[in-house]
Write an enzyme that holds these catalytic residues in place. Structure first.
Site, PDB file in Angstrom:
ATOM      1  N   LYS A  22       0.837  -1.211   0.000  1.00  0.00           N
ATOM      2  CA  LYS A  22       0.000   0.000   0.000  1.00  0.00           C
ATOM      3  C   LYS A  22       0.865   1.251   0.000  1.00  0.00           C
ATOM      4  CE  LYS A  22      -1.520   1.707   4.040  1.00  0.00           C
ATOM      5  NZ  LYS A  22      -1.197   3.128   4.226  1.00  0.00           N
ATOM      6  N   ASN A  23       1.889   1.253   0.859  1.00  0.00           N
ATOM      7  CA  ASN A  23       2.685   2.483   1.001  1.00  0.00           C
ATOM      8  C   ASN A  23       3.506   2.791  -0.236  1.00  0.00           C
ATOM      9  OD1 ASN A  23       1.662   2.903   3.501  1.00  0.00           O
ATOM     10  ND2 ASN A  23       3.433   2.112   4.620  1.00  0.00           N
ATOM     11  N   CYS A 117      -5.219  13.897  13.100  1.00  0.00           N
ATOM     12  CA  CYS A 117      -4.466  12.670  12.915  1.00  0.00           C
ATOM     13  C   CYS A 117      -4.481  11.865  14.197  1.00  0.00           C
ATOM     14  CB  CYS A 117      -3.045  13.002  12.547  1.00  0.00           C
ATOM     15  SG  CYS A 117      -1.991  11.595  12.703  1.00  0.00           S
ATOM     16  N   ARG A 122       1.608  15.520  12.669  1.00  0.00           N
ATOM     17  CA  ARG A 122       2.273  14.994  11.457  1.00  0.00           C
ATOM     18  C   ARG A 122       2.437  16.168  10.496  1.00  0.00           C
ATOM     19  NH1 ARG A 122      -0.281   9.166   9.962  1.00  0.00           N
ATOM     20  NH2 ARG A 122       1.660   9.043   8.801  1.00  0.00           N
ATOM     21  N   ASP A 307       5.920   1.333  11.317  1.00  0.00           N
ATOM     22  CA  ASP A 307       4.686   0.618  10.979  1.00  0.00           C
ATOM     23  C   ASP A 307       4.618  -0.793  11.565  1.00  0.00           C
ATOM     24  OD1 ASP A 307       3.445   2.637   9.651  1.00  0.00           O
ATOM     25  OD2 ASP A 307       3.965   1.966   7.639  1.00  0.00           O
ATOM     26  N   ARG A 399      -8.070  -0.134   5.763  1.00  0.00           N
ATOM     27  CA  ARG A 399      -7.284   0.833   4.986  1.00  0.00           C
ATOM     28  C   ARG A 399      -6.000   0.183   4.463  1.00  0.00           C
ATOM     29  NH1 ARG A 399      -5.130   5.012   8.268  1.00  0.00           N
ATOM     30  NH2 ARG A 399      -3.931   5.195   6.390  1.00  0.00           N
TER      31      ARG A 399
END
Ligand code: UD1
Length: 424
Positions: A22-23, A117, A122, A307, A399
């Site tokens: 995804k990233n 967030c 961020r 992550d 997500r």
């Protein structure tokens, strides 16, 4: 809304595939805005909520997109708008990635500020600093970033990032690739997702050198073409699945993995006593009888990823001894801890350091997702908790994890997805 209902205490076994990253997919989709002709074909694009949201944003801007079987086609020749609205940007911070490409291609961009967030501030100051260095005039007006190139094109420059930032490195690359002259990015992020973005931009006709290093040299070109490109595997999903094996004391194999992207995490698994066997494109994890406590500090690649920090804390609740976890990227990214403690974990936070006392028996209850990786840590804890764990608000999980319950069930977990109504 939907929840996951997990029957804990099952051993896992077998083999499961990781999906596309995804990233990495999101910046590739943003970069497609730079091609002014033909159809871009991206493969190994995961079927995820974030991808659907980004697709909506591309469609809103005037792109034509189609998606099936993890293949995404994008045609951006008819883009008519360089404005990313709040309604879409607020759903996903990665929308900031359209700033660089829109500005480079159209000489102007208007992108809503992302807003709130879930884990601490961020900022985007370094994205804006880089656009200004490339010759844009940037202002904030009525909640929007308004950026305008001063001439017909952006101008190459030297950009020296004071800290490692994946997002700003990506945005700068996408702006500089069409700028006039040469751009040097110093202290560039070296995450695999950045190297992949560079390769895609080069496949479109860009000229980027130093890929995979902290100094990127970009010679601007006048236009970029369509290209076909295969996305990388999701290193964070793969590591999360391996953690599912470790937390349940199991042996499992994850395929469709690039082990070189996972070196720091695999090294940490070995410190816990897990045996790791890597083959080209696959990692097998064999759990020890007892997991050994292992400290981690989340840092930029190639070190341990932010992550994976939440999932690691879940794992350490089952390790012998006291472990410490620090996140140097997002110091306050610890929303999972109160929820893990509700399952019976013993975790304290002091001065942005988590102290996990294990091993402790976890007992199923209802817990609430607060962000993507926090949700993953709750699912992992649910796999080992006694009884039933219900993870609410799993739209966060959706997500970033493609069919997570199906993948875990294929290994022997017992997880169902059910609808529920939240009290008003
Ligand atoms: C970060 C992670 C990325 C992860 C993502 C989502 C790193 C280096 N980046 O990327 O791997 O996938 O979160 O969880 O591990 N910063 C500023 N100003 C800016 C931009 C960033 O101060 O303009 C700071 C951030 O607050 C953070 C650090 O720089 O402390 C790294 O940020 P960045 O890499 O840009 O964040 P993401 O792109 O979200």
């Amino acid at each position: 809304m939907e929840k996951l209902v997990i029957q804990g205490g099952r051993r896992l076994s077998g083999t499961v595939k990781a999906s596309g990253s995804k990233n990495s997919a999101l910046p590739l989709m943003a970069a497609s805005l730079l091609g002014d002709s033909g159809e871009i074909k991206l493969s190994r694009i995961p079927d995820l909520k974030d991808i659907r949201t980004f697709r909506k944003l591309l469609d809103y801007l005037g792109a034509a997109t189609s998606y099936s079987d993890n293949n995404l086609s994008i045609s951006t020749s008819d883009i008519r708008c360089a404005r990313a609205p709040y309604e879409l940007v607020k759903q996903m911070r990665a929308s900031i990635y359209v700033l660089g490409p829109l500005l480079a291609r159209f000489g102007r961009a208007s992108v809503s500020l992302p807003g709130g967030c879930a884990f601490g501030p961020r900022p985007i100051d370094l994205h804006l600093m880089a656009m200004e260095k490339l010759g844009a005039c940037v202002t904030i007006e009525k909640g929007f970033i308004e950026a305008r190139a001063q001439g017909a094109r952006l101008k190459g420059a030297t950009i020296d990032f004071p800290i490692t930032t994946v997002g700003a490195t990506g945005n700068t690359l996408m702006a500089a690739v069409l700028a006039e002259g040469k751009t040097t990015i110093r202290n560039a992020a070296v995450e695999p997702e950045i190297a992949t973005l560079c390769r895609f931009l080069n496949a479109m006709g860009g000229d980027i050198r130093g890929i995979g290093t902290t100094t990127l040299e970009i010679s601007g070109v006048e236009s970029l073409n369509a290209a076909e490109f295969t996305n990388i595997f999701d290193r964070i999903e793969a590591a999360t699945l391996l953690t599912a094996g470790a937390i349940t004391g199991s042996s499992i194999t994850v395929t469709d993995v690039d082990p070189t992207h996972l070196a720091a995490v695999l090294g940490k698994f070995e410190e816990t006593g897990c045996k790791i066997i890597t083959d080209s494109g696959a990692v097998t994890l064999q759990s020890p009888d007892t997991l050994t406590r292992t400290d981690v500090i989340a840092n930029p690649f190639p070190l341990f990823p932010t992550d994976m920090q939440a999932q690691w804390i879940a794992l350490m609740t089952q390790a012998e001894g006291t472990s410490h976890v620090i996140d140097k990227i997002y110091h306050e990214r610890f929303n999972h801890i109160p929820e893990l403690n509700r399952l019976g974990a013993h975790i304290e936070i002091r001065n942005n350091e988590a102290t996990v006392r294990g091993p402790g028996k976890l007992t199923g209850t209802t817990v609430m997702s607060t962000d993507l990786r926090a949700s993953a840590s709750l699912v992992l804890a649910g796999l080992v908790a006694e009884g039933v764990t219900e993870v609410f608000r799993i739209y966060h999980l959706d997500r970033g994890y493609e069919r997570i319950e199906q993948k875990l069930n294929s290994l022997g977990a017992v997880i169902t997805r059910e609808s529920y109504q939240e009290f008003a």
